[in-house]
Motif scaffolding. Structure first.
Motif, short mmCIF file in Angstrom:
data_model
loop_
_atom_site.label_atom_id
_atom_site.label_comp_id
_atom_site.label_asym_id
_atom_site.label_seq_id
_atom_site.Cartn_x
_atom_site.Cartn_y
_atom_site.Cartn_z
N UNK A 1 3.94 31.19 22.49
CA UNK A 1 5.14 31.03 21.68
C UNK A 1 4.92 31.80 20.39
N UNK A 2 5.63 32.91 20.21
CA UNK A 2 5.36 33.81 19.09
C UNK A 2 6.66 34.15 18.37
N UNK A 3 6.58 34.31 17.06
CA UNK A 3 7.75 34.60 16.26
C UNK A 3 8.00 36.09 16.12
N UNK A 4 9.27 36.42 15.92
CA UNK A 4 9.71 37.80 15.69
C UNK A 4 10.44 37.85 14.36
N UNK B 1 9.82 33.98 20.98
CA UNK B 1 9.70 34.48 22.34
C UNK B 1 8.67 33.64 23.07
N UNK B 2 9.01 33.17 24.26
CA UNK B 2 8.08 32.44 25.12
C UNK B 2 7.64 33.39 26.23
N UNK C 1 9.95 34.18 29.31
CA UNK C 1 10.55 33.05 30.04
C UNK C 1 11.81 32.53 29.35
N UNK C 2 11.81 32.54 28.03
CA UNK C 2 13.00 32.16 27.27
C UNK C 2 12.88 32.67 25.84
N UNK C 3 13.99 32.67 25.13
CA UNK C 3 13.97 33.01 23.71
C UNK C 3 14.94 32.09 22.98
N UNK D 1 13.56 26.37 25.26
CA UNK D 1 14.20 26.92 24.08
C UNK D 1 15.40 26.15 23.59
N UNK D 2 15.68 24.97 24.16
CA UNK D 2 16.84 24.17 23.74
C UNK D 2 16.64 23.68 22.31
#
Length: 546
Positions: free
Chosen positions: A230-233, A264-265, A274-276, A325-326
């Protein structure tokens, strides 16, 4: 020194600090309890280590089996005896003279590999036992602007590293890469700016070649249950023209600018997203959401949810379900005027139109760059179920200057910040908030004149440590917020990441003193806080007396 295994990274020894926030979940918590509420007032300086050169060394020491690993702003890597600071070995990287030398934050360890991300966009593997170079891998061309300011996380045998410097670099923005621990070879690459056809057109018709930004300049967290990083942009560029809505919307497009200001996952093995979840579309104020991702399983509305929590520059805590990501919940921590409200089901924000920048005009926005919450992460304690968050309360009269034709807007140089105290504030620029994860209530808040400039460090002894711009290292009761100890004046502001470790059967707490690392920009608000002009960088290590 023993070889670091996957099991050690998953379940580290209480006395080790093996990665940026100690554990994959990003808690930044030490279970050590020799130093506790009743005796923290007796802390004394055990030893110190000067880092040469000084400058913006936002360092996180790593400790394993009583050996501490450090690096300075030009990547001089050193191994020290963690009980007394004696030098064991050092490796000096030959950083090009035209590469940047500020903002070095962390490194990683796996097996016998100490993994370093350099300011000239290379990954290095140094033998943690001998200091010998294992391999040197170029990831991108630093002469085009690419750079690494934070180091990697190693998860499930893969080095995961985020790129920065993409506001001026090659078109198409930044990326996150996965690499082999054994060789540094690239395994996968994920672009942090949506490419043609991804999720429709969220860049208002701006061609990929003109999309910039999306730096991934803070390490992510890892969920071994789902094998996801799980990383930030970060924010988009240009964000005072097309992306700020100052040109008409193109057909079948919008201004969201995916994947900027998002989580970003990423599957760590395959590199598949997988999701954002995007927190702030159409960012017109350089209000980054790239920071820490804290993974907590906590009850919400009577049900335990697997949450990933972050805090952007606006100072709003936001939690989403880390499996899909909900959006789950959000909570303000500081006085701000950028977000008027948000949808309680989706998290979608209503932005104050008076704060949206227009070229040649001045807006009053609270906060501005460098943010109410910056790269100094919050921490979580399982003892209290609280997040401990360092924040800064201030505002700015912000003026955006016009661009030359074809010029890329990068925030600096084309934006003028006149930073001021909040008009409704009490003169206390710095705060620490204790926020309960179950009901999102504020348990306590500490306020002071000097900005709080380090990450927080809660421990098993019920103590929360944090560093301050006025050169003090502070300790608080984790339940009440009572200040229990202060170091007195050290050599410089404390803009880094404190850790706690054990060596030789004794608990230590360590922090790097340095300045001009982002929050130093707030010096204009607090000219009464004097700092040394030569900007020394020194590691301080504290312990109880024998």
């Amino acid at each position: 020194v023993s070889t670091v295994t996957d099991e050690m990274l998953l379940n580290p020894s209480d006395g080790d600090w093996l990665m940026w926030r100690r554990t994959y979940d990003g808690w930044g918590y030490s279970p050590l309890d020799e130093i506790n509420k009743s005796n923290v007032g007796d802390l004394r300086l055990a030893w110190a280590w000067g880092m040469s050169p000084g400058g913006r060394t936002q360092e996180t020491p790593l400790v394993h089996d009583g050996v501490m690993y450090l690096q300075n702003s030009s990547h001089l890597i050193q191994a020290l005896d963690a009980t007394n600071g004696d030098l064991i070995w050092e490796y000096e990287y030959d950083l090009p003279s035209d590469a940047r030398t500020q903002g070095v934050r962390n490194k990683a360890i796996d097996g016998d590999n100490l993994i370093i991300a350099t300011r000239d966009a290379r990954l290095l593997s140094i033998n943690a036992k001998t200091g010998q170079l294992n391999w040197n891998k170029q990831v991108a061309d630093y002469k085009k602007g690419y750079s690494f300011s934070s180091g990697p996380i190693v998860a499930n045998g893969v080095i995961v590293q985020g790129m920065t410097g993409c506001s001026k670099a090659q078109p198409g923005g930044c990326f996150v890469t996965g690499h082999s621990v054994d060789t540094g070879a690239e395994i996968w690459r994920v672009h942090t700016i949506a490419q043609s056809g991804e999720h429709g057109d969220t860049w208002n018709g701006v061609p990929v070649a003109s999309r910039h930004g999306g730096s991934a300049w803070i390490p992510g967290s890892y969920d071994p249950d789902t094998n996801l990083i799980l990383i930030g942009v970060g924010q988009p560029y240009p964000w005072n023209m097309e992306m700020a809505g100052l040109t008409p919307l193109k057909p079948n497009s919008n201004n969201d600018a995916l994947y900027t200001n998002a989580t970003l996952a990423i599957d760590v093995t395959t590199g598949k997203v997988q999701w954002h979840h995007q927190y702030l579309p159409t960012d017109g104020l350089d209000l980054d959401y790239v920071y820490e991702r804290i993974l907590v399983d906590s009850e919400l509305n009577g049900k335990v949810r697997k949450q990933v929590v972050t805090i952007g520059k606006i100072g709003i805590i936001e939690s989403v379900d880390r499996t899909n990501g909900e959006f789950l919940w959000a909570k303000e921590t500081v006085r701000q005027n950028v977000v008027l409200s948000w949808d309680k089901k989706t998290g979608k924000k209503t932005i104050n139109p008076d704060t949206i920048p227009v070229a040649g005009e001045t807006t009053f926005n609270c906060p501005a760059d460098p943010g109410a919450h910056a790269w100094q992460p919050a921490a979580y304690s399982p003892l209290t179920d609280n997040l401990y968050i360092p924040t800064i309360e201030f505002c700015s009269n912000t003026t955006v200057n016009s661009l030359d034709p074809g010029e890329i807007y990068t925030g600096g140089g084309r934006q003028t910040y006149s930073r001021v105290e909040h008009p409704d504030g009490d003169g206390n620029i710095g705060q620490v908030h204790a926020i309960n994860m179950t009901d999102q209530s504020e348990v306590w808040q500490y306020r002071q004149r000097a900005p709080l400039t380090s990450s927080t460090l809660p421990t098993g002894g019920g103590v929360v440590f944090v560093g301050s711009m006025d050169r003090k290292f502070l300790a608080f009761d984790d339940a009440t917020g009572e200040m229990l100890w202060s170091s007195g004046k050290l050599s410089n502001a404390l803009e880094s990441f404190p850790i706690s470790y054990s060596a030789g059967g004794k608990q230590y707490v360590a922090i790097m003193a340095n300045h001009k690392s982002g929050l130093g920009r707030l010096s204009s608000i607090t000219p009464d806080i004097q700092l040394p002009p030569d900007n020394p960088a020194t590691l301080y290590v504290f312990a109880l007396p024998d």
